[in-house]
Write a protein that holds these residues in place. Structure first.
Motif, PDB file in Angstrom:
ATOM      1  N   ILE A 188      -5.919   4.065  -0.134  1.00 16.88           N
ATOM      2  CA  ILE A 188      -5.659   4.579  -1.484  1.00 16.88           C
ATOM      3  C   ILE A 188      -6.851   5.394  -1.995  1.00 16.88           C
ATOM      4  O   ILE A 188      -6.687   6.492  -2.523  1.00 16.88           O
ATOM      5  N   ILE A 239       2.154   6.907  -6.756  1.00 18.03           N
ATOM      6  CA  ILE A 239       1.174   7.964  -7.056  1.00 18.03           C
ATOM      7  C   ILE A 239       1.769   9.340  -6.788  1.00 18.03           C
ATOM      8  O   ILE A 239       1.578  10.290  -7.557  1.00 18.03           O
ATOM      9  N   VAL A 279       2.340   1.702  -3.483  1.00  9.74           N
ATOM     10  CA  VAL A 279       1.373   2.265  -4.434  1.00  9.74           C
ATOM     11  C   VAL A 279       1.224   3.765  -4.205  1.00  9.74           C
ATOM     12  O   VAL A 279       1.230   4.561  -5.154  1.00  9.74           O
ATOM     13  N   MET A 280       1.112   4.164  -2.936  1.00  8.59           N
ATOM     14  CA  MET A 280       0.983   5.590  -2.611  1.00  8.59           C
ATOM     15  C   MET A 280       2.231   6.368  -3.030  1.00  8.59           C
ATOM     16  O   MET A 280       2.138   7.497  -3.520  1.00  8.59           O
ATOM     17  N   SER A 286      -7.103   8.727  -0.128  1.00 11.56           N
ATOM     18  CA  SER A 286      -6.114   9.741  -0.517  1.00 11.56           C
ATOM     19  C   SER A 286      -6.487  10.450  -1.820  1.00 11.56           C
ATOM     20  O   SER A 286      -6.053  11.583  -2.068  1.00 11.56           O
ATOM     21  N   GLN A 287      -7.291   9.781  -2.669  1.00  9.60           N
ATOM     22  CA  GLN A 287      -7.633  10.345  -3.968  1.00  9.60           C
ATOM     23  C   GLN A 287      -9.033  10.967  -4.002  1.00  9.60           C
ATOM     24  O   GLN A 287      -9.397  11.624  -4.975  1.00  9.60           O
ATOM     25  N   THR A 326       0.829  -1.208   0.000  1.00 10.11           N
ATOM     26  CA  THR A 326       0.000   0.000   0.000  1.00 10.11           C
ATOM     27  C   THR A 326       0.861   1.255   0.000  1.00 10.11           C
ATOM     28  O   THR A 326       0.603   2.203  -0.758  1.00 10.11           O
TER      29      THR A 326
END
Length: 352
Positions: free
Chosen positions: A299, A173, A169-170, A302-303, A166
């Motif tokens: 995730i 991004i 992935v962050m 955060s978006q 995780t």
């Protein structure tokens, strides 16, 4: 190159762990069964040394250029040495805490801290003199949270792997390739160890591995979300939702029962699931699933927009409360929401 390092670390970890297993028996670093533990035979418990050595190989291959590279490495050496000593001699909680504080202090001294967060509706909260204590509390807290969930075969390694994925992935991004690279070599090392640690385990990671993984996850999550918005500040807390929740409710449970915070018990999440009738493997997979849900929510969170984020966190908090009540994480009699549902159901049946 960072993806190749993932494969190399995995292979090194798979090859080196059996050697660590033999070494553990030779030096007496073994975990004896007792009434608080679920295993029934003598188990080698410095498997975390294999994770660390594989990580070192990846670090030397990747050679990440960042101001925190060397401080993180020095801190990890301190935390691993602390874990090895505990796995062999079972040192006191105070001595373990000293090692954790020293390791955390190394990275904090070299600039890793959270000085402020930006509020969603404008303005900032500056931590001022509390900057170092808050950062120290985060690193030591997460280090111990991972250590506390290390109670079943493959549990801590799997939950840590999901958290690392995780954070990776962050980091991608956010375009933070240092954190992404560090995550991959840590992930490869942990997954290689998990080959031998998943149920039925052939070796335990011990405090050597649990403290190292907790320390690295704490530091990498801080690096990825340093001095950001209030919403982003919550992201690493969600990513580590399972170990943080388990630790938080363990503290509440011990306060309610008037026991020392450092006293061990058999009421952690994995114990509660076992008591509900789930098998060893099922319990681990359930907690993996919960960790993956937390990671996915982090995730999305955060978006998402501000209001969607607030809705998501509200649903998550209600879900956590229901899990706590169903599993009896605080106590068998603590079921306020479930009791309310039952009362509403009874009332509806009376009105029919």
């Amino acid at each position: 190159m960072i993806y190749i390092s993932l494969i190399i670390c995995f292979v090194v970890s798979v090859l080196i762990t059996p050697i660590i297993k033999k070494f553990a028996f030779k030096i007496g670093a073994v975990d004896k069964p007792n009434n608080r533990k679920v295993h029934s035979k003598l188990m080698p418990r410095i498997g975390g040394l294999g994770i660390f050595m594989s990580f070192l190989v990846g670090f030397l291959l990747l050679r990440p250029e960042n101001q925190y590279s060397i401080p993180i490495l020095i801190g990890s050496f301190i935390i691993v040495i602390t874990g090895i000593i505990d796995d062999i001699y079972e040192i006191s909680p105070k001595f373990k805490l000293l090692g954790q504080v020293l390791a955390a202090s190394i990275v904090i001294y070299h600039g890793l801290d959270v000085e402020f967060i930006n509020l969603p509706f404008g303005g900032q909260i500056e931590f001022g003199i509390f900057t170092i204590p808050i950062t120290l509390l985060w690193i030591v807290g997460i280090t111990n949270a991972i250590n506390l969930i290390d109670g079943l075969d493959g549990l801590a390694a799997g939950v840590s792997s999901i958290a690392i994925i995780t954070i990776f992935v962050m980091a991608i991004i956010m375009g933070d390739f240092f954190v992404a690279g560090m995550c991959l070599i840590l992930l490869g090392s942990t997954l290689g160890f998990l080959v031998y640690n998943f149920y039925p385990a052939k070796i335990f990671m011990g405090d050597t591995g649990a403290l190292f993984l907790g320390y690295m996850i704490a530091v990498l999550s801080l690096l990825g979300f340093k001095n950001v918005t209030f919403i982003s500040f919550i992201v690493p807390i969600i990513i580590l939702g399972v170990p943080i929740s388990d630790t938080f409710f363990a503290i509440i449970r011990r306060i309610v029962r008037k026991k020392p915070l450092s006293s061990p018990d058999k009421s952690h999440l994995h114990h509660c699931l076992l008591n509900l009738g789930f098998g060893h493997r099922e319990t681990v997979l359930i907690i993996y699933t919960m960790s993956a849900i937390f990671g996915g929510v982090a995730i999305i969170f955060s978006q998402a927009t501000m209001w969607v984020s607030l809705i998501v966190i509200s649903i998550l908090l209600i879900a956590i409360e229901l899990v706590v009540e169903i599993t009896g994480l605080i106590g068998s009699n603590y079921k306020p929401i479930l009791k309310l549902f039952r009362e509403i159901k009874v009332e509806n049946m009376k009105n029919r």
